[in-house]
Design a protein around this motif. Sequence first.
Motif, PDB file in Angstrom:
ATOM      1  N   UNK A  69     -20.883  -8.364  -0.869  1.00  0.00           N
ATOM      2  CA  UNK A  69     -19.922  -8.393  -1.974  1.00  0.00           C
ATOM      3  C   UNK A  69     -18.798  -9.383  -1.683  1.00  0.00           C
ATOM      4  N   UNK A  70     -18.386  -9.441  -0.385  1.00  0.00           N
ATOM      5  CA  UNK A  70     -17.361 -10.415   0.001  1.00  0.00           C
ATOM      6  C   UNK A  70     -17.889 -11.835  -0.161  1.00  0.00           C
ATOM      7  N   UNK A  71     -19.172 -12.034   0.180  1.00  0.00           N
ATOM      8  CA  UNK A  71     -19.768 -13.367   0.003  1.00  0.00           C
ATOM      9  C   UNK A  71     -19.733 -13.811  -1.462  1.00  0.00           C
ATOM     10  N   UNK A  72     -20.021 -12.871  -2.363  1.00  0.00           N
ATOM     11  CA  UNK A  72     -19.993 -13.199  -3.799  1.00  0.00           C
ATOM     12  C   UNK A  72     -18.587 -13.606  -4.216  1.00  0.00           C
ATOM     13  N   UNK A  73     -17.595 -12.819  -3.768  1.00  0.00           N
ATOM     14  CA  UNK A  73     -16.205 -13.115  -4.145  1.00  0.00           C
ATOM     15  C   UNK A  73     -15.760 -14.457  -3.550  1.00  0.00           C
ATOM     16  N   UNK A  74     -16.100 -14.701  -2.271  1.00  0.00           N
ATOM     17  CA  UNK A  74     -15.696 -15.956  -1.626  1.00  0.00           C
ATOM     18  C   UNK A  74     -16.380 -17.150  -2.304  1.00  0.00           C
ATOM     19  N   UNK A  75     -17.633 -16.986  -2.691  1.00  0.00           N
ATOM     20  CA  UNK A  75     -18.347 -18.077  -3.375  1.00  0.00           C
ATOM     21  C   UNK A  75     -17.645 -18.452  -4.667  1.00  0.00           C
ATOM     22  N   UNK A  76     -17.199 -17.441  -5.405  1.00  0.00           N
ATOM     23  CA  UNK A  76     -16.452 -17.726  -6.632  1.00  0.00           C
ATOM     24  C   UNK A  76     -15.135 -18.429  -6.347  1.00  0.00           C
TER      25      UNK A  76
ATOM     26  N   UNK B 213     -21.002 -27.729 -15.123  1.00  0.00           N
ATOM     27  CA  UNK B 213     -21.164 -26.290 -14.933  1.00  0.00           C
ATOM     28  C   UNK B 213     -22.215 -25.967 -13.881  1.00  0.00           C
ATOM     29  N   UNK B 214     -23.335 -26.713 -13.881  1.00  0.00           N
ATOM     30  CA  UNK B 214     -24.396 -26.446 -12.897  1.00  0.00           C
ATOM     31  C   UNK B 214     -23.918 -26.730 -11.477  1.00  0.00           C
ATOM     32  N   UNK B 215     -23.016 -27.698 -11.332  1.00  0.00           N
ATOM     33  CA  UNK B 215     -22.492 -28.009  -9.990  1.00  0.00           C
ATOM     34  C   UNK B 215     -21.701 -26.819  -9.442  1.00  0.00           C
ATOM     35  N   UNK B 216     -20.861 -26.213 -10.254  1.00  0.00           N
ATOM     36  CA  UNK B 216     -20.082 -25.056  -9.788  1.00  0.00           C
ATOM     37  C   UNK B 216     -20.995 -23.833  -9.595  1.00  0.00           C
ATOM     38  N   UNK B 217     -22.015 -23.730 -10.427  1.00  0.00           N
ATOM     39  CA  UNK B 217     -23.050 -22.705 -10.245  1.00  0.00           C
ATOM     40  C   UNK B 217     -23.703 -22.898  -8.871  1.00  0.00           C
ATOM     41  N   UNK B 218     -24.005 -24.168  -8.555  1.00  0.00           N
ATOM     42  CA  UNK B 218     -24.625 -24.492  -7.273  1.00  0.00           C
ATOM     43  C   UNK B 218     -23.690 -24.272  -6.092  1.00  0.00           C
ATOM     44  N   UNK B 219     -22.412 -24.572  -6.288  1.00  0.00           N
ATOM     45  CA  UNK B 219     -21.443 -24.337  -5.200  1.00  0.00           C
ATOM     46  C   UNK B 219     -21.448 -22.851  -4.817  1.00  0.00           C
ATOM     47  N   UNK B 220     -21.503 -21.995  -5.818  1.00  0.00           N
ATOM     48  CA  UNK B 220     -21.570 -20.556  -5.546  1.00  0.00           C
ATOM     49  C   UNK B 220     -22.832 -20.187  -4.778  1.00  0.00           C
ATOM     50  N   UNK B 221     -23.969 -20.764  -5.162  1.00  0.00           N
ATOM     51  CA  UNK B 221     -25.243 -20.453  -4.489  1.00  0.00           C
ATOM     52  C   UNK B 221     -25.235 -20.940  -3.049  1.00  0.00           C
ATOM     53  N   UNK B 222     -24.806 -22.193  -2.843  1.00  0.00           N
ATOM     54  CA  UNK B 222     -24.818 -22.760  -1.487  1.00  0.00           C
ATOM     55  C   UNK B 222     -23.799 -22.055  -0.585  1.00  0.00           C
ATOM     56  N   UNK B 223     -22.644 -21.699  -1.134  1.00  0.00           N
ATOM     57  CA  UNK B 223     -21.652 -20.990  -0.316  1.00  0.00           C
ATOM     58  C   UNK B 223     -22.200 -19.653   0.158  1.00  0.00           C
ATOM     59  N   UNK B 224     -22.872 -18.934  -0.736  1.00  0.00           N
ATOM     60  CA  UNK B 224     -23.469 -17.651  -0.354  1.00  0.00           C
ATOM     61  C   UNK B 224     -24.555 -17.839   0.694  1.00  0.00           C
ATOM     62  N   UNK B 225     -25.366 -18.901   0.534  1.00  0.00           N
ATOM     63  CA  UNK B 225     -26.442 -19.157   1.513  1.00  0.00           C
ATOM     64  C   UNK B 225     -25.855 -19.387   2.903  1.00  0.00           C
ATOM     65  N   UNK B 226     -24.792 -20.177   2.981  1.00  0.00           N
ATOM     66  CA  UNK B 226     -24.179 -20.481   4.283  1.00  0.00           C
ATOM     67  C   UNK B 226     -23.521 -19.232   4.867  1.00  0.00           C
TER      68      UNK B 226
END
Length: 387
Positions: free
Chosen positions: A147-154, A124-137
Amino acid sequence: MSDIKLKTNSAKLVLALATILVTAYMWLFLHAESQLAIGALIVLALVLVIVGKKLGTTQRIEQAAASRPGLARIWMVLGLLALVAAFYDSHFVLMMICAVLLYSTACMGLTLQFGFVGVANFAGAAFFGIGSYTTAVLATHTGLPQLANIAISGVVAAIIGSVLILPVLRTRGHYAALVTIAFGILFKTFIEVNDVLGGPQGLQVPGMQLFGHAFNEGFTLFGIEFSFYVSYVLLSLVICAGAFVLVKALERSWVGLSMDVVRTDETAAATFGLHIARWKVIAFTMGNLFAGIAGSVYGMMVGFIAPNNFTFSDSLLLVSIAILGGLGNPVGLIPAAIIVLMLPEKLQFIQEYRVLLYAALVIAILLFRPEGLLPRKTRLFFSRKDA
């Protein structure tokens, strides 16, 4: 007719009093600073639960919430907003409330995976992290709306999860859990050695911007200065409420019924023509979508992420919340998240013993509440009187 009206009014009164009592208790708990006061409040909560169970008060609250679920959720939101108003300038308290909401959102994904189709996910933490890193990039290198970044991260977390589910489907039981554990370790190692993603030093994550309002800056309303965490709490509340509504809608629909059959007996599900792999893929993908979205908001809130934020211990923390709350029941995630996240923060002397606390809590649950704090109710298709 008058009896029905009386029962309805009684349920409303019970829910109102329960919300006021819980909100007042949480205010005292969050406001307390000395270890003695916090210990006394914990003992008080245990005594109230035991006495309430003996007197039947707990059962009346459960019945009132079951008879008026919409009103119970409204009272829950009002209670939370009252706490936010009371701690409007307290950064630490608001950050803990925000963490509870975001972790509860991620754990609703685990509830779909664990509690609905029976797929164990210890990453679960890995997918949590994928969302964080995707938003950062995305926030750093693109001009997309946040808002688009949040949706794309998910969506990115969901897509990667849909690839991971392939080896999971080829295994059973403990071996499926081992696949997810291996993925979690692989993810942490990957971001540690990847200099593009900051390596072990991590990445900065730009804060949320919405309609010209910078979430990482405080704001003034009617002459009162509010903490910047208030904006993140409100955003997290909207996301958590949306995930909750979606999970409950799935539970009540034929989709949830099909998932329950897959979890309960795969042979029976296949006999009735259900595509077992399809339902597992859907649940796993949706669950990781929730984790990615929650991780995205978490990254923007803290402003900086590193591999050590998404370790196997953090995955165990998410699993602990899902189990403590009661597998398959999203209602229990909030109190479970409060226990797992807030309790160690308030009891400073157990900070170094978090894993020990999780182990002790899981053992206690297995002893006294084998199905979690708020076990999921069994589906009834006929009234007990007819049965």
